[in-house]
Design a protein around this motif. Structure first.
Motif, PDB file in Angstrom:
ATOM      1  N   CYS A 144     -17.520 -42.375  38.727  1.00  0.00           N
ATOM      2  CA  CYS A 144     -18.421 -41.740  39.702  1.00  0.00           C
ATOM      3  C   CYS A 144     -18.921 -40.388  39.195  1.00  0.00           C
ATOM      4  O   CYS A 144     -20.109 -40.065  39.337  1.00  0.00           O
ATOM      5  N   LEU A 145     -18.030 -39.593  38.614  1.00  0.00           N
ATOM      6  CA  LEU A 145     -18.427 -38.282  38.102  1.00  0.00           C
ATOM      7  C   LEU A 145     -19.438 -38.420  36.967  1.00  0.00           C
ATOM      8  O   LEU A 145     -20.429 -37.680  36.914  1.00  0.00           O
TER       9      LEU A 145
ATOM     10  N   LEU B  94     -16.134 -31.829  36.853  1.00  0.00           N
ATOM     11  CA  LEU B  94     -16.270 -32.375  35.505  1.00  0.00           C
ATOM     12  C   LEU B  94     -15.301 -31.707  34.534  1.00  0.00           C
ATOM     13  O   LEU B  94     -14.688 -32.375  33.694  1.00  0.00           O
ATOM     14  N   GLU B  95     -15.161 -30.388  34.640  1.00  0.00           N
ATOM     15  CA  GLU B  95     -14.260 -29.674  33.736  1.00  0.00           C
ATOM     16  C   GLU B  95     -12.802 -30.033  34.008  1.00  0.00           C
ATOM     17  O   GLU B  95     -12.004 -30.167  33.074  1.00  0.00           O
ATOM     18  N   THR B  96     -12.450 -30.208  35.288  1.00  0.00           N
ATOM     19  CA  THR B  96     -11.082 -30.591  35.608  1.00  0.00           C
ATOM     20  C   THR B  96     -10.772 -32.002  35.111  1.00  0.00           C
ATOM     21  O   THR B  96      -9.637 -32.298  34.717  1.00  0.00           O
ATOM     22  N   ALA B  97     -11.799 -32.861  35.106  1.00  0.00           N
ATOM     23  CA  ALA B  97     -11.615 -34.231  34.620  1.00  0.00           C
ATOM     24  C   ALA B  97     -11.818 -34.337  33.117  1.00  0.00           C
ATOM     25  O   ALA B  97     -11.668 -35.428  32.558  1.00  0.00           O
TER      26      ALA B  97
ATOM     27  N   PRO C 111     -16.789 -28.364  25.432  1.00  0.00           N
ATOM     28  CA  PRO C 111     -16.732 -26.895  25.428  1.00  0.00           C
ATOM     29  C   PRO C 111     -17.638 -26.257  24.382  1.00  0.00           C
ATOM     30  O   PRO C 111     -18.054 -25.108  24.562  1.00  0.00           O
ATOM     31  N   LEU C 112     -17.960 -26.983  23.310  1.00  0.00           N
ATOM     32  CA  LEU C 112     -18.716 -26.398  22.207  1.00  0.00           C
ATOM     33  C   LEU C 112     -20.197 -26.245  22.534  1.00  0.00           C
ATOM     34  O   LEU C 112     -20.913 -25.519  21.837  1.00  0.00           O
ATOM     35  N   THR C 113     -20.690 -26.905  23.563  1.00  0.00           N
ATOM     36  CA  THR C 113     -22.117 -26.853  23.887  1.00  0.00           C
ATOM     37  C   THR C 113     -22.392 -26.050  25.150  1.00  0.00           C
ATOM     38  O   THR C 113     -23.493 -26.144  25.703  1.00  0.00           O
TER      39      THR C 113
ATOM     40  N   ILE D 140      -7.756 -30.156  24.900  1.00  0.00           N
ATOM     41  CA  ILE D 140      -7.380 -30.211  26.316  1.00  0.00           C
ATOM     42  C   ILE D 140      -8.354 -31.102  27.084  1.00  0.00           C
ATOM     43  O   ILE D 140      -7.945 -31.910  27.926  1.00  0.00           O
ATOM     44  N   ALA D 141      -9.654 -30.975  26.791  1.00  0.00           N
ATOM     45  CA  ALA D 141     -10.656 -31.810  27.452  1.00  0.00           C
ATOM     46  C   ALA D 141     -10.422 -33.286  27.138  1.00  0.00           C
ATOM     47  O   ALA D 141     -10.557 -34.151  28.017  1.00  0.00           O
ATOM     48  N   ASN D 142     -10.067 -33.599  25.897  1.00  0.00           N
ATOM     49  CA  ASN D 142      -9.784 -34.992  25.530  1.00  0.00           C
ATOM     50  C   ASN D 142      -8.607 -35.541  26.328  1.00  0.00           C
ATOM     51  O   ASN D 142      -8.637 -36.684  26.807  1.00  0.00           O
ATOM     52  N   GLU D 143      -7.566 -34.732  26.467  1.00  0.00           N
ATOM     53  CA  GLU D 143      -6.389 -35.175  27.214  1.00  0.00           C
ATOM     54  C   GLU D 143      -6.710 -35.349  28.696  1.00  0.00           C
ATOM     55  O   GLU D 143      -6.302 -36.345  29.316  1.00  0.00           O
ATOM     56  N   LEU D 144      -7.440 -34.396  29.287  1.00  0.00           N
ATOM     57  CA  LEU D 144      -7.802 -34.505  30.702  1.00  0.00           C
ATOM     58  C   LEU D 144      -8.704 -35.706  30.949  1.00  0.00           C
ATOM     59  O   LEU D 144      -8.547 -36.418  31.952  1.00  0.00           O
TER      60      LEU D 144
END
Length: 372
Positions: free
Chosen positions: A185-186, A223-226, A231-233, A167-171
């Motif tokens: 910027c983030l 950052l999480e939304t983008a 997630p593993l760390t 999911i993080a890769n897709e976002l």
């Protein structure tokens, strides 16, 4: 009374259907359907393909295209909410693991005595135990009854983390494509803030965001939304220092690695024929996440136990009558497992090389049979 009951109009109330899988809304049903497709005892994850495959038919069960379709269907906030839902499910599993370990170490006297006996037999950890074959065999036999509930937790945590990683890769890809300035910027803001934190720890007189400053919490949400996070760390639960965790998880690892074999063509673990179904990637990622919830010293101690076992097995092989004997399969499996652990957890390779002789890490892949 629920929120939907309070806000729904009386003339046209929102219908509430009987849950069929424990879910009360769309996101819950979607999440559990994805968990069903990627069940660690029914499907295995191939990192090179970013996809899950059925253990029975070897056909794709879920791949990266499914996450792109989810992004188009529910949008960024829907996908982010799905990620948050998996996160809460995982927190519950981690809290259950902590309670079980506390029970083992404080209330179950038989288990506590067994762990103390094994620990004393392995001392000093920098050396090699006397008669290692007997020591490890007895330890695995006595601890076998502990693993079924631990295995469920480890696999569930690993499965959810792999899904959150996708999911993080897709976002992240969507953010970089649709709003490259926001993504840039983030990333720059995050890197500058991390630099300031490091400078503060080196020199406490330098500024640092206080506890009442919402800067870090707000930035984390962005950052999480983008999808700009790993997630593993992350740390999900606060836990007390449990010194027995490294030994428990090391014995757990030794107990389950014989069920797996390393495949050259996929670059990962696959279940052996006749063994209990088990996803090797979920096993590795689950252990990475669980150990990351505790102090870094416990992860280092876990590597110390693993390094001692590898040195003992290599020493036994070298002292055998068959001088041309290859490394045992359990040694190869553990070496591959540790390399995967370091890669998924973003640990330093030097931490592994400090526990395992570098020449073993350099040469062991030559001992992997070509048929695997």
């Amino acid at each position: 009374m629920t929120f939907s009951q309070c806000t729904s109009p009386k003339t046209i109330p929102i219908p509430r259907f009987t849950p069929v899988d424990g879910s009360t809304n769309f996101i819950g049903r979607l999440a559990r359907e994805m968990l069903r497709f990627t069940e660690p005892r029914m499907a295995y994850y191939v990192d090179q393909m970013n996809a899950w495959y059925s253990m029975k038919t070897f056909e794709e069960a879920l791949d990266m295209r499914a996450f792109s379709k989810l992004q188009n269907a529910v949008g960024t906030f829907g996908l982010s909410g799905l990620d948050r839902f998996f996160c809460f499910m995982m927190v519950k599993e981690l809290q259950t693991f902590t309670r079980k370990v506390i029970t083992m170490c404080e209330k179950d006297m038989a288990t506590k005595t067994m762990l103390n006996t094994v620990h004393r037999a392995l001392l000093p950890l920098e050396g090699v135990p006397g008669n290692p074959s007997k020591v490890y065999t007895q330890a695995l036999q006595k601890s076998g009854r502990l693993w079924p509930p631990i295995l469920d937790i480890v696999l569930n945590v690993g499965q959810r983390q792999l899904l959150r990683r996708q999911i993080a890769n897709e976002l992240r890809g969507s953010c970089r494509f649709d709003s490259k300035f926001l993504a840039t910027c983030l990333q720059a803001f995050n890197q500058s803030l991390l630099t300031d934190v490091q400078v503060h720890y080196a020199d406490p007189s330098m500024p640092y965001p206080g506890e009442d400053n919402p800067l870090m919490a707000d930035l984390t949400s962005y950052l999480e939304t983008a999808g700009i996070h790993n997630p593993l760390t992350k740390i999900y639960v606060t836990s007390t220092r449990l010194e027995a965790v490294p030994l428990i998880l090391f014995l757990f690892t030794l107990s389950h690695l014989p069920k797996l074999s390393y495949l050259r063509n996929t670059g990962g673990f696959m279940i052996k024929k006749g063994a209990d179904p088990l996803d090797g990637a979920a096993l590795v990622v689950g252990l990475v996440t669980i150990l990351h919830q505790f102090h870094a010293e416990l992860t280092e101690k876990y590597f110390t136990y693993a390094g001692q076992y590898l040195r003992a097995m290599v020493d036994m092989t070298a002292s055998s009558k068959d001088k041309a004997a290859d490394l045992p399969q359990e040694v190869i499996n553990l070496l591959v497992f540790l390399e995967e652990f370091v890669r998924y957890g973003e640990h330093s390779k030097q931490m592994l090389e400090a526990k395992v002789p570098p020449y073993i890490l350099d040469e062991f892949r030559h001992n992997i049979p070509r048929t695997q």
